[in-house]
Design a protein around this motif. Structure first.
Motif, PDB file in Angstrom:
ATOM      1  N   TRP A  48       8.365  -1.609  12.795  1.00 30.15           N
ATOM      2  CA  TRP A  48       7.279  -1.600  12.250  1.00 30.15           C
ATOM      3  C   TRP A  48       6.200  -0.775  13.325  1.00 30.15           C
ATOM      4  CZ3 TRP A  48       8.233  -7.396  11.257  1.00 30.15           C
ATOM      5  CH2 TRP A  48       8.595  -7.405   9.795  1.00 30.15           C
ATOM      6  N   ALA A  49       5.228  -0.142  12.695  1.00 30.15           N
ATOM      7  CA  ALA A  49       4.259   0.732  13.456  1.00 30.15           C
ATOM      8  C   ALA A  49       2.628  -0.150  13.220  1.00 30.15           C
ATOM      9  CB  ALA A  49       4.128   2.272  13.100  1.00 30.15           C
ATOM     10  N   ILE A  50       2.225  -0.172  14.339  1.00 28.99           N
ATOM     11  CA  ILE A  50       0.770  -0.621  14.298  1.00 28.99           C
ATOM     12  C   ILE A  50      -0.275   0.025  15.057  1.00 28.99           C
ATOM     13  CG2 ILE A  50       1.787  -3.095  13.947  1.00 28.99           C
ATOM     14  CD1 ILE A  50       1.087  -3.676  16.822  1.00 28.99           C
ATOM     15  N   ARG A  51      -1.350  -0.422  15.089  1.00 29.57           N
ATOM     16  CA  ARG A  51      -2.383   0.262  15.709  1.00 29.57           C
ATOM     17  C   ARG A  51      -2.037   0.136  17.227  1.00 29.57           C
ATOM     18  NH1 ARG A  51      -4.926  -0.704  11.112  1.00 29.57           N
ATOM     19  NH2 ARG A  51      -5.279  -2.758  11.410  1.00 29.57           N
ATOM     20  N   ARG A  52      -2.704   1.108  17.917  1.00 28.06           N
ATOM     21  CA  ARG A  52      -2.501   1.031  19.489  1.00 28.06           C
ATOM     22  C   ARG A  52      -3.300   0.048  20.040  1.00 28.06           C
ATOM     23  NH1 ARG A  52      -3.213   6.869  22.139  1.00 28.06           N
ATOM     24  NH2 ARG A  52      -3.211   5.632  23.942  1.00 28.06           N
ATOM     25  N   GLY A  53      -3.088  -0.667  20.899  1.00 24.05           N
ATOM     26  CA  GLY A  53      -3.947  -1.572  21.669  1.00 24.05           C
ATOM     27  C   GLY A  53      -4.058  -3.126  20.923  1.00 24.05           C
ATOM     28  N   ASP A  54      -3.252  -3.332  19.841  1.00 26.43           N
ATOM     29  CA  ASP A  54      -2.998  -4.470  19.191  1.00 26.43           C
ATOM     30  C   ASP A  54      -2.089  -5.454  19.690  1.00 26.43           C
ATOM     31  OD1 ASP A  54      -3.668  -6.332  17.366  1.00 26.43           O
ATOM     32  OD2 ASP A  54      -3.512  -5.265  15.564  1.00 26.43           O
ATOM     33  N   GLN A  55      -2.100  -5.670  20.941  1.00 22.20           N
ATOM     34  CA  GLN A  55      -1.083  -6.358  21.556  1.00 22.20           C
ATOM     35  C   GLN A  55      -0.600  -7.980  20.750  1.00 22.20           C
ATOM     36  OE1 GLN A  55       0.891  -5.215  24.002  1.00 22.20           O
ATOM     37  NE2 GLN A  55      -0.214  -3.327  24.031  1.00 22.20           N
ATOM     38  N   ASP A  56      -1.806  -8.552  20.314  1.00 26.13           N
ATOM     39  CA  ASP A  56      -1.704  -9.811  19.682  1.00 26.13           C
ATOM     40  C   ASP A  56      -0.810  -9.759  18.520  1.00 26.13           C
ATOM     41  OD1 ASP A  56      -2.834 -11.208  21.535  1.00 26.13           O
ATOM     42  OD2 ASP A  56      -4.819 -11.248  20.418  1.00 26.13           O
ATOM     43  N   PHE A  57      -0.927  -8.748  17.737  1.00 31.09           N
ATOM     44  CA  PHE A  57      -0.203  -8.443  16.308  1.00 31.09           C
ATOM     45  C   PHE A  57       1.314  -8.209  16.695  1.00 31.09           C
ATOM     46  CE2 PHE A  57       0.350  -5.989  12.154  1.00 31.09           C
ATOM     47  CZ  PHE A  57       0.760  -7.287  11.433  1.00 31.09           C
ATOM     48  N   LEU A  58       1.338  -7.431  17.933  1.00 29.25           N
ATOM     49  CA  LEU A  58       2.819  -6.837  18.317  1.00 29.25           C
ATOM     50  C   LEU A  58       3.388  -8.002  18.770  1.00 29.25           C
ATOM     51  CD1 LEU A  58       4.611  -4.489  19.169  1.00 29.25           C
ATOM     52  CD2 LEU A  58       3.797  -4.669  21.637  1.00 29.25           C
ATOM     53  N   VAL A  99       0.728  -1.196  -0.025  1.00 24.00           N
ATOM     54  CA  VAL A  99       0.097  -0.184   0.022  1.00 24.00           C
ATOM     55  C   VAL A  99       0.915   1.350  -0.075  1.00 24.00           C
ATOM     56  CG1 VAL A  99      -1.803   1.211   1.082  1.00 24.00           C
ATOM     57  CG2 VAL A  99      -1.751  -1.350   1.232  1.00 24.00           C
ATOM     58  N   ASN A 100       1.228   1.737  -1.170  1.00 21.40           N
ATOM     59  CA  ASN A 100       2.112   2.897  -1.374  1.00 21.40           C
ATOM     60  C   ASN A 100       1.259   4.207  -1.117  1.00 21.40           C
ATOM     61  OD1 ASN A 100       4.336   4.515  -1.852  1.00 21.40           O
ATOM     62  ND2 ASN A 100       3.881   4.509  -4.177  1.00 21.40           N
ATOM     63  N   THR A 101       1.992   4.754   0.121  1.00 22.47           N
ATOM     64  CA  THR A 101       0.859   5.908   0.719  1.00 22.47           C
ATOM     65  C   THR A 101       2.123   7.199   1.007  1.00 22.47           C
ATOM     66  OG1 THR A 101      -0.260   4.323   1.848  1.00 22.47           O
ATOM     67  CG2 THR A 101      -0.520   6.533   2.556  1.00 22.47           C
ATOM     68  N   ALA A 102       1.536   8.436   0.620  1.00 23.49           N
ATOM     69  CA  ALA A 102       2.260   9.457   0.994  1.00 23.49           C
ATOM     70  C   ALA A 102       2.678   9.692   2.321  1.00 23.49           C
ATOM     71  CB  ALA A 102       1.526  10.706   0.740  1.00 23.49           C
ATOM     72  N   TRP A 103       3.907   9.997   2.796  1.00 25.66           N
ATOM     73  CA  TRP A 103       4.311   9.961   4.343  1.00 25.66           C
ATOM     74  C   TRP A 103       3.500  10.715   5.175  1.00 25.66           C
ATOM     75  CZ3 TRP A 103       6.960   6.570   6.411  1.00 25.66           C
ATOM     76  CH2 TRP A 103       7.295   6.522   7.658  1.00 25.66           C
ATOM     77  N   ASP A 104       2.892  11.868   4.715  1.00 19.59           N
ATOM     78  CA  ASP A 104       2.188  12.621   5.658  1.00 19.59           C
ATOM     79  C   ASP A 104       0.759  12.100   5.989  1.00 19.59           C
ATOM     80  OD1 ASP A 104       0.835  13.367   3.217  1.00 19.59           O
ATOM     81  OD2 ASP A 104       1.202  15.438   3.251  1.00 19.59           O
ATOM     82  N   VAL A 140       0.140   7.294   8.792  1.00 21.63           N
ATOM     83  CA  VAL A 140      -0.476   7.074  10.168  1.00 21.63           C
ATOM     84  C   VAL A 140      -1.959   7.177   9.950  1.00 21.63           C
ATOM     85  CG1 VAL A 140      -0.742   7.874  12.619  1.00 21.63           C
ATOM     86  CG2 VAL A 140       1.565   7.979  11.452  1.00 21.63           C
ATOM     87  N   PRO A 141      -2.603   7.991   9.293  1.00 26.02           N
ATOM     88  CA  PRO A 141      -4.065   8.162   9.211  1.00 26.02           C
ATOM     89  C   PRO A 141      -4.532   7.042   8.395  1.00 26.02           C
ATOM     90  CG  PRO A 141      -3.346  10.337   8.960  1.00 26.02           C
ATOM     91  CD  PRO A 141      -1.982   9.699   9.100  1.00 26.02           C
ATOM     92  N   ALA A 142      -3.659   6.598   7.604  1.00 24.10           N
ATOM     93  CA  ALA A 142      -3.831   5.337   6.709  1.00 24.10           C
ATOM     94  C   ALA A 142      -3.936   4.032   7.601  1.00 24.10           C
ATOM     95  CB  ALA A 142      -2.881   5.080   5.480  1.00 24.10           C
ATOM     96  N   LEU A 143      -2.999   3.860   8.548  1.00 21.66           N
ATOM     97  CA  LEU A 143      -3.139   2.838   9.376  1.00 21.66           C
ATOM     98  C   LEU A 143      -4.272   2.895  10.266  1.00 21.66           C
ATOM     99  CD1 LEU A 143      -1.464   0.468  10.876  1.00 21.66           C
ATOM    100  CD2 LEU A 143      -0.405   2.295  12.333  1.00 21.66           C
ATOM    101  N   LYS A 144      -4.602   3.989  10.935  1.00 21.51           N
ATOM    102  CA  LYS A 144      -5.576   4.277  11.795  1.00 21.51           C
ATOM    103  C   LYS A 144      -7.138   3.727  11.225  1.00 21.51           C
ATOM    104  CE  LYS A 144      -3.631   7.520  15.099  1.00 21.51           C
ATOM    105  NZ  LYS A 144      -3.627   8.783  15.657  1.00 21.51           N
ATOM    106  N   THR A 145      -7.116   4.178  10.221  1.00 21.95           N
ATOM    107  CA  THR A 145      -8.557   3.970   9.454  1.00 21.95           C
ATOM    108  C   THR A 145      -8.594   2.535   8.527  1.00 21.95           C
ATOM    109  OG1 THR A 145      -7.846   5.158   7.462  1.00 21.95           O
ATOM    110  CG2 THR A 145      -8.817   6.606   8.843  1.00 21.95           C
ATOM    111  N   GLY A 146      -7.506   1.845   8.832  1.00 20.01           N
ATOM    112  CA  GLY A 146      -7.458   0.343   8.485  1.00 20.01           C
ATOM    113  C   GLY A 146      -7.121   0.190   7.058  1.00 20.01           C
TER     114      GLY A 146
END
Length: 273
Positions: free
Chosen positions: A229-239, A87-92, A95-101
């Motif tokens: 690697w950055a993931i969504r907050r609260g996602d301990q299993d994926f971490l 998923v090629n995404t502009a840097w700015d 993080v919103p792309a990650l948060k919105t799934g």
């Protein structure tokens, strides 16, 4: 208990219940973060990145995405038995792309306390820092990044990156120009519109190797920057999954093989745009 006291009690009870309900709803919302379940349901592992970050994420001449981060994520997908989706995404907007799934995790992100307020980081998988590319005309004048901390010099870097943070922190006397991409920023030095370019060591090392005589690399890092690697907050299993995966590939030689391919050789350079 009087009628008035009973009313007050009921009012306090209802307010307390509402607050407790809101807290429970908030907790439930955070508890719904379950990337592993989503990966199993869709059969896909989606990685957010910004192509152009040498040698981590790049676009090959045939349109494929290649690089150190891409190879690691592809290997992880194969290990999970799912399809890798870039998923090629502009840097700015990454993080919103990650948060919105729109993706499951972000690659190529330097771990900082401020970023940690918005995302959860897996253990760092590589450590590096910022270095400087300078114009050849400054060869006899600039011997360290400290020499650039002067109002007469212009520094180019990419906005929203640790390169921008480092330039503003350590080269605060110089003029710092920010650009949307690293490619646009480094071209300022090539086109004699800036005296220096501040960015990550691997990118600068490879750029200098590809443009010998046009830039000079001051290759001593002046910052310490672990990447994870950055993931969504609260996602301990994926971490837990990501951290255990990294332990495995470091132990079985996979990590070293991929690292050698992208950082110890330049056989791949002719394949990228």
């Amino acid at each position: 208990m009087t009628a008035r006291t009973l009313q007050q009690y009921c009012r306090h009870f209802l307010v307390g219940s509402a607050l407790a309900g809101a807290a429970l709803a908030s907790f439930s919302a955070s508890a719904k973060v379950d990337t592993i379940n989503h990966i199993q349901k869709t059969g896909e592992l989606r990685l957010c990145f910004e192509a152009g970050y040498i040698p981590f994420e790049m676009t090959a001449k045939d349109g494929r995405y290649v690089g150190f981060d891409i190879d690691l994520a592809k290997h992880l997908a194969r290990s999970l038995g799912v399809k890798f989706v870039p998923v090629n995404t502009a840097w700015d907007g990454i993080v919103p792309a990650l948060k919105t799934g729109k993706c499951d995790f972000i690659a190529g992100m330097t771990v900082t306390p401020k970023r940690n307020l918005n995302v959860l980081f897996a253990d760092a998988y590589i450590k590096m820092g910022q270095t400087v590319l300078i114009s050849p005309k400054l060869k006899d004048k600039i011997h360290s990044y400290r020499d650039l901390n002067d109002p007469k010099y212009t520094i180019a870097t990419q906005m929203g990156t640790t390169g921008a943070q480092g330039a503003k922190k350590y080269l605060y006397k110089a003029k710092v120009d920010l650009f949307d991409t690293s490619a646009d920023a480094v071209l300022q030095v090539m086109n004699h519109k800036a005296d220096a370019f501040v960015y990550d060591l691997p990118y600068n090392a490879m750029y200098a190797a590809q443009h010998k005589g046009k830039v000079i690399h001051l290759d001593q890092p002046f910052t310490y920057e672990p990447m994870g690697w950055a993931i969504r907050r609260g996602d301990q299993d994926f971490l837990n999954l990501l951290n255990n995966y990294m332990k495995q590939v470091r132990g079985d030689g996979t990590y070293d093989r991929i690292y050698h391919k992208w950082f110890k050789t330049d056989a791949w350079v002719s394949q990228v745009q």
